[in-house]
Design a protein around this motif. Structure first.
Motif, PDB file in Angstrom:
ATOM      1  N   GLU A  32       0.838  -1.273  -0.092  1.00 39.74           N
ATOM      2  CA  GLU A  32       0.098  -0.022  -0.074  1.00 39.74           C
ATOM      3  C   GLU A  32       0.977   1.307   0.037  1.00 39.74           C
ATOM      4  OE1 GLU A  32      -2.974   1.998   3.239  1.00 39.74           O
ATOM      5  OE2 GLU A  32      -3.311   0.001   2.961  1.00 39.74           O
ATOM      6  N   ARG A  33       1.960   1.177   0.770  1.00 38.09           N
ATOM      7  CA  ARG A  33       2.927   2.247   0.901  1.00 38.09           C
ATOM      8  C   ARG A  33       3.433   2.424  -0.618  1.00 38.09           C
ATOM      9  NH1 ARG A  33       4.694   1.186   6.991  1.00 38.09           N
ATOM     10  NH2 ARG A  33       3.127   2.541   7.969  1.00 38.09           N
ATOM     11  N   PHE A  34       3.999   1.414  -0.940  1.00 38.06           N
ATOM     12  CA  PHE A  34       4.749   1.515  -2.219  1.00 38.06           C
ATOM     13  C   PHE A  34       3.731   2.124  -3.591  1.00 38.06           C
ATOM     14  CE2 PHE A  34       5.511  -0.385  -6.397  1.00 38.06           C
ATOM     15  CZ  PHE A  34       7.017  -0.107  -6.427  1.00 38.06           C
ATOM     16  N   ARG A  35       2.478   1.708  -3.475  1.00 32.08           N
ATOM     17  CA  ARG A  35       1.591   2.182  -4.350  1.00 32.08           C
ATOM     18  C   ARG A  35       1.370   3.696  -4.120  1.00 32.08           C
ATOM     19  NH1 ARG A  35      -2.211  -2.807  -4.649  1.00 32.08           N
ATOM     20  NH2 ARG A  35      -1.127  -3.982  -6.057  1.00 32.08           N
ATOM     21  N   GLU A  36       1.323   4.354  -2.989  1.00 29.30           N
ATOM     22  CA  GLU A  36       1.170   5.407  -2.597  1.00 29.30           C
ATOM     23  C   GLU A  36       2.384   6.207  -3.014  1.00 29.30           C
ATOM     24  OE1 GLU A  36       0.088   5.830   1.392  1.00 29.30           O
ATOM     25  OE2 GLU A  36      -1.819   4.602   1.311  1.00 29.30           O
ATOM     26  N   GLY A  37       3.560   5.872  -3.036  1.00 25.43           N
ATOM     27  CA  GLY A  37       4.687   6.372  -3.455  1.00 25.43           C
ATOM     28  C   GLY A  37       4.694   6.547  -5.048  1.00 25.43           C
ATOM     29  N   VAL A  38       4.302   5.590  -5.584  1.00 23.86           N
ATOM     30  CA  VAL A  38       4.318   5.754  -7.177  1.00 23.86           C
ATOM     31  C   VAL A  38       3.296   6.804  -7.503  1.00 23.86           C
ATOM     32  CG1 VAL A  38       3.631   4.404  -9.323  1.00 23.86           C
ATOM     33  CG2 VAL A  38       4.886   3.269  -7.631  1.00 23.86           C
ATOM     34  N   ALA A  39       2.057   6.903  -6.906  1.00 22.26           N
ATOM     35  CA  ALA A  39       0.983   7.789  -7.332  1.00 22.26           C
ATOM     36  C   ALA A  39       1.525   9.091  -7.019  1.00 22.26           C
ATOM     37  CB  ALA A  39      -0.213   7.464  -6.356  1.00 22.26           C
ATOM     38  N   ALA A  40       2.512   9.361  -5.782  1.00 16.90           N
ATOM     39  CA  ALA A  40       3.044  10.862  -5.622  1.00 16.90           C
ATOM     40  C   ALA A  40       3.896  11.051  -6.467  1.00 16.90           C
ATOM     41  CB  ALA A  40       3.581  10.585  -4.059  1.00 16.90           C
ATOM     42  N   LEU A  41       4.728  10.244  -6.705  1.00 15.60           N
ATOM     43  CA  LEU A  41       5.768  10.368  -7.942  1.00 15.60           C
ATOM     44  C   LEU A  41       5.213  10.926  -9.350  1.00 15.60           C
ATOM     45  CD1 LEU A  41       8.575   7.727  -8.016  1.00 15.60           C
ATOM     46  CD2 LEU A  41       8.713  10.096  -7.415  1.00 15.60           C
ATOM     47  N   GLN A  42       3.933  10.129  -9.702  1.00 18.12           N
ATOM     48  CA  GLN A  42       3.320  10.770 -10.965  1.00 18.12           C
ATOM     49  C   GLN A  42       2.817  11.770 -10.702  1.00 18.12           C
ATOM     50  OE1 GLN A  42       0.928   6.916 -11.092  1.00 18.12           O
ATOM     51  NE2 GLN A  42       2.507   6.096 -12.324  1.00 18.12           N
TER      52      GLN A  42
END
Length: 130
Positions: A32-42
């Protein structure tokens, strides 16, 4: 130019695809945190991305896509030395990290280092890829 390079790196499906290779070894919370990190990068929220990727890294230090994410987040914040350290940490685990390390070395003007990194990456590819 800088944002275009970052956008291309972030858009690379092999780097961020939510497949078994990316998810391997991640707990539900880490995922979940990894996916949130990817979304934040995008969304170019680089500080938020750093925070999310750091949380994953603290419990899963060897996850290559997390290391790549940290590098991209620091790069987005113009913290190039830190970004290069993260790319270097995962360069032997993930081609995207090795490529990003070479690309960043080129961007900061270290041509010899960039050429060396990219040549090593090219040499590691199988003949079918070249």
């Amino acid at each position: 130019m800088r944002l275009l390079t970052l956008a291309l790196a972030l858009a690379a499906p092999e780097a961020w695809a939510q497949d078994e290779l990316v998810e391997a070894g991640l707990s539900e919370t880490e995922l979940e945190r990894f996916r949130e990190g990817v979304a934040a990068l995008q969304e170019e929220r680089f500080k938020d991305a750093q925070g999310q990727f750091w949380r994953v890294h603290l419990t899963n230090r060897g996850h290559p896509q997390t290391l790549l994410g940290l590098g991209q987040a620091y790069r987005g914040e113009e913290q190039l030395a830190e970004a290069l350290q993260w790319f270097d940490e995962c360069a032997h685990l993930l081609d995207d990290c090795a490529y990003s390390a070479g690309e960043l070395a080129l961007e900061i003007g270290n041509i010899d280092e960039a050429v060396d990194r990219l040549e090593r990456l090219s040499g590691e590819q199988s003949p079918e890829v070249q």
